[in-house]
Design an enzyme around this catalytic site. Structure first.
Site, short mmCIF file in Angstrom:
data_model
loop_
_atom_site.label_atom_id
_atom_site.label_comp_id
_atom_site.label_asym_id
_atom_site.label_seq_id
_atom_site.Cartn_x
_atom_site.Cartn_y
_atom_site.Cartn_z
N HIS A 158 0.76 -1.21 -0.01
CA HIS A 158 0.01 -0.08 0.20
C HIS A 158 0.94 1.24 -0.03
O HIS A 158 0.32 2.28 -0.43
CB HIS A 158 -1.04 -0.06 1.20
CG HIS A 158 -2.01 -1.16 1.20
ND1 HIS A 158 -3.30 -0.89 0.64
CD2 HIS A 158 -1.98 -2.34 1.31
CE1 HIS A 158 -3.94 -1.85 0.90
NE2 HIS A 158 -3.37 -2.61 1.20
N ASP A 366 3.91 9.29 -1.09
CA ASP A 366 2.69 8.66 -0.75
C ASP A 366 2.24 7.50 -1.70
O ASP A 366 2.42 7.79 -2.85
CB ASP A 366 1.37 9.77 -0.67
CG ASP A 366 0.50 9.38 0.60
OD1 ASP A 366 0.54 8.09 1.15
OD2 ASP A 366 -0.12 10.31 0.94
#
Length: 469
Positions: A158, A366
């Site tokens: 993730h 991110d």
């Protein structure tokens, strides 16, 4: 249809009398588990002393069995707070300067993964498909393989994966790469992350590229791919539309009458770039005096890992920074920055997104950043806001109609805020529509289905001959 076994560090167990967790990931995985039947296993979030060996506790909800285990205090400190969040997290976010490697913590990380494998193995059936989530559990497949488990096992990362120069600076990078090679399918958020992984394999001479996304490494053949995670777009848009009538959202709306709202929503973490964002907002206000008294910035940053000293210090720093800006620029009837550390319920958050003329999403790095996607989904089609998005967020690979910025460039972000607030309606609608159309097709259900479809069709362990002919 074979059962699905999901393994994650934490498990979103539904509570009696309460709605199921509203996050997109939980919604998608629970839907897949309900369809196929299966198990969601992970840490309960509780810890205990060393006297007793934690055992699996199960909660059955229809076709889903939630299998939870406590960890010892030592396990939590070494596996979770230690190696996972003081080595893997900073390294994978390109911050090797913050990585604190310790052999004891590294050993704890692998020990806890072995513990999870030992608890999971007795629950498995031969045709189960296993899907492991995120960086906490990279070695899990390796531990299962050592126990003779030959099921299809997939892994999804993730968070970002850095390039070889960063990844190889980690003392145990070889064990991490070998751990990933034990899966049948390894999924990344973006094509950039996938390219970084391939680059590390090739650079070190430990991987061979085959066809159709397959690789050979550490005497195994496995498939890789980019699977950008998303949100439940249509449902979130409905949340936002309904939230207009929520009492709390109405209060927020009445408090900004005559003001434009800029919103930022982030978990407390150095990767999110919140101090740099506050600097950019301050520079915007100073460079555009006409907006003084006419714009407010709401930063929602729930506390995270508050037991870790570095995060507690970060919390103080942000509070002081917001206080300084408010003290120097605020007036008796205007507060430039509204800074919140309390969590906000997701449907209410959807309403706040809808109120905001600008969504400010500027992480330094991110994996994806679902806030960017939620902000787009929440907008009023007749009067949408503008998304300002860091080009270093995975979401920038998809949301190309956002105003893409470099979060290290304070002046550039300040200029983007000014541009967003003055952008004509037609341009705002055109930019928003392109992104919304994309998100309606590429939602979290598609993400889940694409990964599961690929994993289901990967040859099982020991049956790769067809790939070599």
């Amino acid at each position: 249809m074979s059962r699905l076994i999901v393994v994650s560090n934490r498990v979103p167990v539904p509570e009696k009398g309460k709605a199921a967790p509203a996050g997109g990931l939980a919604v998608a995985l629970q839907a897949a588990l309900k369809e196929r039947g299966g198990i969601w296993m992970g840490w309960s979030g509780k810890s205990s002393g060393e006297e007793e060996t934690p055992q699996i506790k199960t909660i059955i909800d229809g076709k889903i069995t939630y299998a939870l285990t406590d960890l010892t205090d030592r396990d939590v400190e070494e596996y979770y707070h230690g190696f996972a969040n003081r080595v893997l997290w900073p390294t994978f976010h390109y911050r090797i300067d913050l990585a604190e490697y310790g052999r004891k913590e590294m050993s704890g990380y692998f020990r806890v993964n072995r513990f999870f494998a030992q608890r999971l193995a007795p629950l498995l059936k031969p045709d189960d498909v296993i899907w492991v989530q995120d960086y906490h559990l990279i070695p899990l497949a390796s531990e299962l393989r050592k126990m003779g488990i030959k099921n299809r096992i997939g892994f999804f990362l993730h968070i970002p994966l850095p390039p070889a120069d960063v990844l190889l600076a980690m003392p145990v990078y070889d064990q991490i790469i070998e751990g990933l090679a034990q899966y049948d399918l390894v999924g990344f958020q973006t094509d950039y992350d996938l390219a970084n992984f391939v680059g590390a394999l090739v650079r070190e001479g430990i991987g061979e590229t085959l066809e159709d996304g397959y690789f050979k490494s550490h005497n195994r053949i496995f498939k890789t791919g980019a699977y950008p995670i998303s949100i439940e777009t249509a449902a979130f848009a409905a949340y936002a539309k309904r939230a207009v009538n929520n009492a709390m959202v109405k209060k927020a709306a009445s408090s900004i009458i005559g003001h434009d709202l800029v919103i930022g929503v982030d978990r407390l973490d150095y990767s999110k770039g919140i101090p740099q964002r506050l600097d950019a907002y301050e520079r915007f206000i100073l460079a555009n005096p006409a907006y003084q008294g006419n714009v407010s910035y709401l930063q929602v940053t729930p506390k995270s890992r508050s037991e870790v000293p570095e995060y507690e210090a970060m919390q103080r720093q942000l509070a002081e920074q917001a206080g300084r800006v408010n003290g120097e620029l605020g007036t008796v009837d205007w507060v430039p920055i509204r800074y919140m550390t309390r969590s906000v319920a997701r449907p209410i958050l959807a309403g706040l997104y809808r109120l905001a003329k600008v969504g400010l999403v500027t992480p330094m790095r991110d994996g994806m950043n679902l806030v960017a996607k939620e902000y787009i989904a929440a907008q009023d089609p007749d009067d949408p806001g503008v998304l300002i998005l860091s080009r270093f967020a995975g979401a920038a690979r998809e949301l190309k109609s956002a105003l893409l910025v470099n979060p290290y460039d304070t002046e550039g972000v300040a200029n983007a805020i000014a541009r967003a607030l003055s952008m004509p309606l037609e341009e705002r609608k055109e930019r928003w529509q392109k992104m919304m159309d994309h998100l309606l097709v590429h939602d979290v259900t598609e993400w889940c289905n694409n990964f599961m479809d690929d994993l289901t069709h990967v040859p099982q362990e020991g049956d790769h001959a067809a790939l070599l002919t």
